[in-house]
Motif scaffolding. Structure first.
Motif, mmCIF file in Angstrom:
data_model
loop_
_atom_site.group_PDB
_atom_site.id
_atom_site.type_symbol
_atom_site.label_atom_id
_atom_site.label_comp_id
_atom_site.label_asym_id
_atom_site.label_seq_id
_atom_site.Cartn_x
_atom_site.Cartn_y
_atom_site.Cartn_z
ATOM 1 N N PHE A 175 0.847 -1.194 0.000
ATOM 2 C CA PHE A 175 0.000 0.000 0.000
ATOM 3 C C PHE A 175 0.887 1.251 0.000
ATOM 4 O O PHE A 175 0.691 2.169 -0.801
ATOM 5 C CB PHE A 175 -0.922 -0.012 1.233
ATOM 6 C CG PHE A 175 -1.756 1.229 1.338
ATOM 7 C CD1 PHE A 175 -2.896 1.384 0.553
ATOM 8 C CD2 PHE A 175 -1.398 2.261 2.202
ATOM 9 C CE1 PHE A 175 -3.659 2.548 0.625
ATOM 10 C CE2 PHE A 175 -2.154 3.431 2.275
ATOM 11 C CZ PHE A 175 -3.281 3.569 1.490
ATOM 12 N N TYR A 176 1.868 1.268 0.886
ATOM 13 C CA TYR A 176 2.763 2.428 0.966
ATOM 14 C C TYR A 176 3.481 2.643 -0.364
ATOM 15 O O TYR A 176 3.539 3.753 -0.890
ATOM 16 C CB TYR A 176 3.794 2.202 2.090
ATOM 17 C CG TYR A 176 4.888 3.250 2.097
ATOM 18 C CD1 TYR A 176 4.630 4.553 2.512
ATOM 19 C CD2 TYR A 176 6.183 2.942 1.645
ATOM 20 C CE1 TYR A 176 5.626 5.522 2.489
ATOM 21 C CE2 TYR A 176 7.175 3.907 1.618
ATOM 22 C CZ TYR A 176 6.893 5.186 2.044
ATOM 23 O OH TYR A 176 7.870 6.146 2.005
ATOM 24 N N PHE A 177 3.989 1.556 -0.905
ATOM 25 C CA PHE A 177 4.813 1.642 -2.126
ATOM 26 C C PHE A 177 3.987 2.075 -3.338
ATOM 27 O O PHE A 177 4.433 2.879 -4.144
ATOM 28 C CB PHE A 177 5.429 0.259 -2.362
ATOM 29 C CG PHE A 177 6.895 0.323 -2.657
ATOM 30 C CD1 PHE A 177 7.765 0.992 -1.802
ATOM 31 C CD2 PHE A 177 7.424 -0.293 -3.784
ATOM 32 C CE1 PHE A 177 9.123 1.058 -2.076
ATOM 33 C CE2 PHE A 177 8.780 -0.229 -4.072
ATOM 34 C CZ PHE A 177 9.626 0.448 -3.213
ATOM 35 N N ALA A 178 2.769 1.500 -3.449
ATOM 36 C CA ALA A 178 1.968 1.756 -4.655
ATOM 37 C C ALA A 178 1.130 3.028 -4.543
ATOM 38 O O ALA A 178 0.840 3.678 -5.543
ATOM 39 C CB ALA A 178 1.058 0.556 -4.929
ATOM 40 N N ARG A 179 0.732 3.409 -3.304
ATOM 41 C CA ARG A 179 -0.207 4.528 -3.167
ATOM 42 C C ARG A 179 0.422 5.782 -2.581
ATOM 43 O O ARG A 179 0.153 6.885 -3.038
ATOM 44 C CB ARG A 179 -1.384 4.107 -2.264
ATOM 45 C CG ARG A 179 -2.187 2.968 -2.819
ATOM 46 C CD ARG A 179 -2.942 3.450 -4.082
ATOM 47 N NE ARG A 179 -3.642 2.339 -4.695
ATOM 48 C CZ ARG A 179 -4.829 1.917 -4.322
ATOM 49 N NH1 ARG A 179 -5.443 2.494 -3.322
ATOM 50 N NH2 ARG A 179 -5.393 0.893 -4.947
ATOM 51 N N VAL A 180 1.226 5.623 -1.526
ATOM 52 C CA VAL A 180 1.737 6.806 -0.815
ATOM 53 C C VAL A 180 3.003 7.340 -1.488
ATOM 54 O O VAL A 180 3.108 8.538 -1.800
ATOM 55 C CB VAL A 180 2.032 6.448 0.679
ATOM 56 C CG1 VAL A 180 2.556 7.659 1.429
ATOM 57 C CG2 VAL A 180 0.795 5.872 1.339
ATOM 58 N N LEU A 181 3.938 6.432 -1.748
ATOM 59 C CA LEU A 181 5.251 6.828 -2.280
ATOM 60 C C LEU A 181 5.168 7.613 -3.607
ATOM 61 O O LEU A 181 5.821 8.649 -3.734
ATOM 62 C CB LEU A 181 6.103 5.564 -2.394
ATOM 63 C CG LEU A 181 7.522 5.653 -2.869
ATOM 64 C CD1 LEU A 181 8.390 4.635 -2.155
ATOM 65 C CD2 LEU A 181 7.600 5.417 -4.361
ATOM 66 N N PRO A 182 4.335 7.191 -4.591
ATOM 67 C CA PRO A 182 4.294 7.969 -5.838
ATOM 68 C C PRO A 182 3.810 9.405 -5.630
ATOM 69 O O PRO A 182 4.244 10.323 -6.311
ATOM 70 C CB PRO A 182 3.323 7.182 -6.722
ATOM 71 C CG PRO A 182 3.327 5.804 -6.170
ATOM 72 C CD PRO A 182 3.533 5.965 -4.695
ATOM 73 N N ARG A 183 2.905 9.611 -4.646
ATOM 74 C CA ARG A 183 2.408 10.975 -4.404
ATOM 75 C C ARG A 183 3.514 11.853 -3.832
ATOM 76 O O ARG A 183 3.757 12.964 -4.312
ATOM 77 C CB ARG A 183 1.260 10.953 -3.392
ATOM 78 C CG ARG A 183 -0.034 10.487 -4.017
ATOM 79 C CD ARG A 183 -1.047 10.160 -2.940
ATOM 80 N NE ARG A 183 -2.005 9.221 -3.509
ATOM 81 C CZ ARG A 183 -3.284 9.484 -3.677
ATOM 82 N NH1 ARG A 183 -3.784 10.617 -3.307
ATOM 83 N NH2 ARG A 183 -4.079 8.582 -4.227
ATOM 84 N N ILE A 184 4.198 11.348 -2.785
ATOM 85 C CA ILE A 184 5.259 12.162 -2.171
ATOM 86 C C ILE A 184 6.396 12.348 -3.174
ATOM 87 O O ILE A 184 6.895 13.460 -3.387
ATOM 88 C CB ILE A 184 5.806 11.486 -0.877
ATOM 89 C CG1 ILE A 184 4.671 11.243 0.114
ATOM 90 C CG2 ILE A 184 6.891 12.355 -0.241
ATOM 91 C CD1 ILE A 184 5.081 10.450 1.342
ATOM 92 N N GLY A 185 6.795 11.243 -3.807
ATOM 93 C CA GLY A 185 7.894 11.315 -4.787
ATOM 94 C C GLY A 185 7.567 12.279 -5.908
ATOM 95 O O GLY A 185 8.413 13.071 -6.342
ATOM 96 N N GLY A 186 6.316 12.223 -6.387
ATOM 97 C CA GLY A 186 5.890 13.106 -7.476
ATOM 98 C C GLY A 186 5.925 14.557 -7.052
ATOM 99 O O GLY A 186 6.406 15.425 -7.787
ATOM 100 N N LEU A 187 5.437 14.832 -5.831
ATOM 101 C CA LEU A 187 5.392 16.220 -5.354
ATOM 102 C C LEU A 187 6.789 16.803 -5.197
ATOM 103 O O LEU A 187 7.067 17.916 -5.637
ATOM 104 C CB LEU A 187 4.690 16.274 -3.982
ATOM 105 C CG LEU A 187 3.175 16.339 -4.000
ATOM 106 C CD1 LEU A 187 2.630 16.264 -2.581
ATOM 107 C CD2 LEU A 187 2.717 17.651 -4.671
ATOM 108 N N GLY A 193 5.845 10.123 -12.587
ATOM 109 C CA GLY A 193 6.105 8.916 -13.377
ATOM 110 C C GLY A 193 7.249 8.098 -12.800
ATOM 111 O O GLY A 193 7.183 6.875 -12.721
ATOM 112 N N ALA A 194 8.306 8.799 -12.359
ATOM 113 C CA ALA A 194 9.475 8.084 -11.837
ATOM 114 C C ALA A 194 9.109 7.304 -10.587
ATOM 115 O O ALA A 194 9.631 6.214 -10.341
ATOM 116 C CB ALA A 194 10.594 9.080 -11.524
#
Ligand SMILES: C[S@@+](CC[C@H](N)C(=O)[O-])C[C@H]1O[C@@H](n2cnc3c(N)ncnc32)[C@H](O)[C@@H]1O
Length: 241
Positions: A175-187, A193-194
């Motif tokens: 859940f963290y990897f697929a949902r939370v991490l892309p949002r923080i990483g993207g911001l 995308g990365a």
């Protein structure tokens, strides 16, 4: 011997290189932020696998896909062996050089593709690859290339995201990897995308046992692995036959 690469593999490499060029300025910050600094501890564990080689002044160690240099610097600190770093993304290497210079550590950083390294056969006593193998277009050929540049009896250490073994923890991690991490990483990086590619590439990467089997098939003995943080990551090692 240079390998032929398919059009898909060439396109994959170009996309990966461009992606890392884009996130290079924020790569370190995000690594430490998104992992709660655990990544530093994981890299230090790689060092313990290579303690004997690092204490040998005649030994030479190659850190492949070295990125911004965290592992190569960690390995070179207090080592008697020489450490060389290599990556195919210039903006990542520029940061690695700046970090090593700031610490007055002499590490040659060489721009090269991990699938076709610019080093002769049987050059290195050890090779490391941290969070790099998963990014290669062909894991099996990447392992063969790592074998090629190792001396017979040389040590390979792979640090990579893996497959958590405890079911409840695995769901939480996914859940963290697929949902939370892309949002923080993207911001923070400006490149969502990365940070969507990250969980996607981890989900396609072999689990601990399958990776161990691939390493054996590529021509390594004494292959074993150690789970880190409940299997979120793993360190695989082997000896070149
Ligand atoms: C997730 S980063 C890991 C960097 C570093 N090893 C670390 O532990 O932070 C992946 C690195 O692999 C590099 N990379 C990916 N594919 C590569 C290839 N075919 N040849 C060389 N470097 C590659 C990228 O440029 C990037 O710097």
């Amino acid at each position: 011997m240079p390998q032929e690469h398919t059009a898909n593999e060439v396109a994959h490499a170009a996309a990966v290189r461009s992606m890392f060029s884009g996130i290079a300025p924020r790569y370190d910050l995000l690594n430490h932020l998104l992992s709660g600094n655990i990544d530093k501890r994981w890299r230090r564990r790689v060092k313990t696998h290579l303690a004997a080689i690092l204490s040998d002044p005649n030994a030479i160690v190659l850190d492949v896909a070295c990125g911004t240099g965290d592992l190569s610097i960690e390995l070179q600190l207090a080592a008697k062996a020489r450490v060389v770093g290599t990556d195919f993304c210039r903006p990542m290497l520029t940061r690695a050089r700046a970090k090593a210079d700031a610490l007055s550590i002499a590490i040659p950083y060489v721009e090269a593709d991990a699938m076709q390294l610019s080093f002769p056969d049987e050059t290195f006593d050890a090779a490391t690859i941290a969070f790099g193998l998963r990014n290669l277009a062909n894991f099996g050929e990447g392992l063969l290339e790592l074998r090629r540049i190792l001396k017979p009896g040389g040590t390979l250490v792979v640090l990579e995201f893996s497959s958590p073994s405890i079911p409840g923890f695995r769901s939480l991690f996914n859940f963290y990897f697929a949902r939370v991490l892309p949002r923080i990483g993207g911001l923070v990086s400006g490149s969502r995308g990365a940070y969507e590619y990250l969980p996607d590439s981890v989900s396609k990467f072999p689990d601990q046992e399958r990776l161990a089997e691939m390493i054996r098939s590529a021509g390594f003995d004494d292959v074993g692995y150690q789970d880190l943080t409940g299997g979120v990551a793993a360190i695989h090692s082997g000896t070149r036959t």
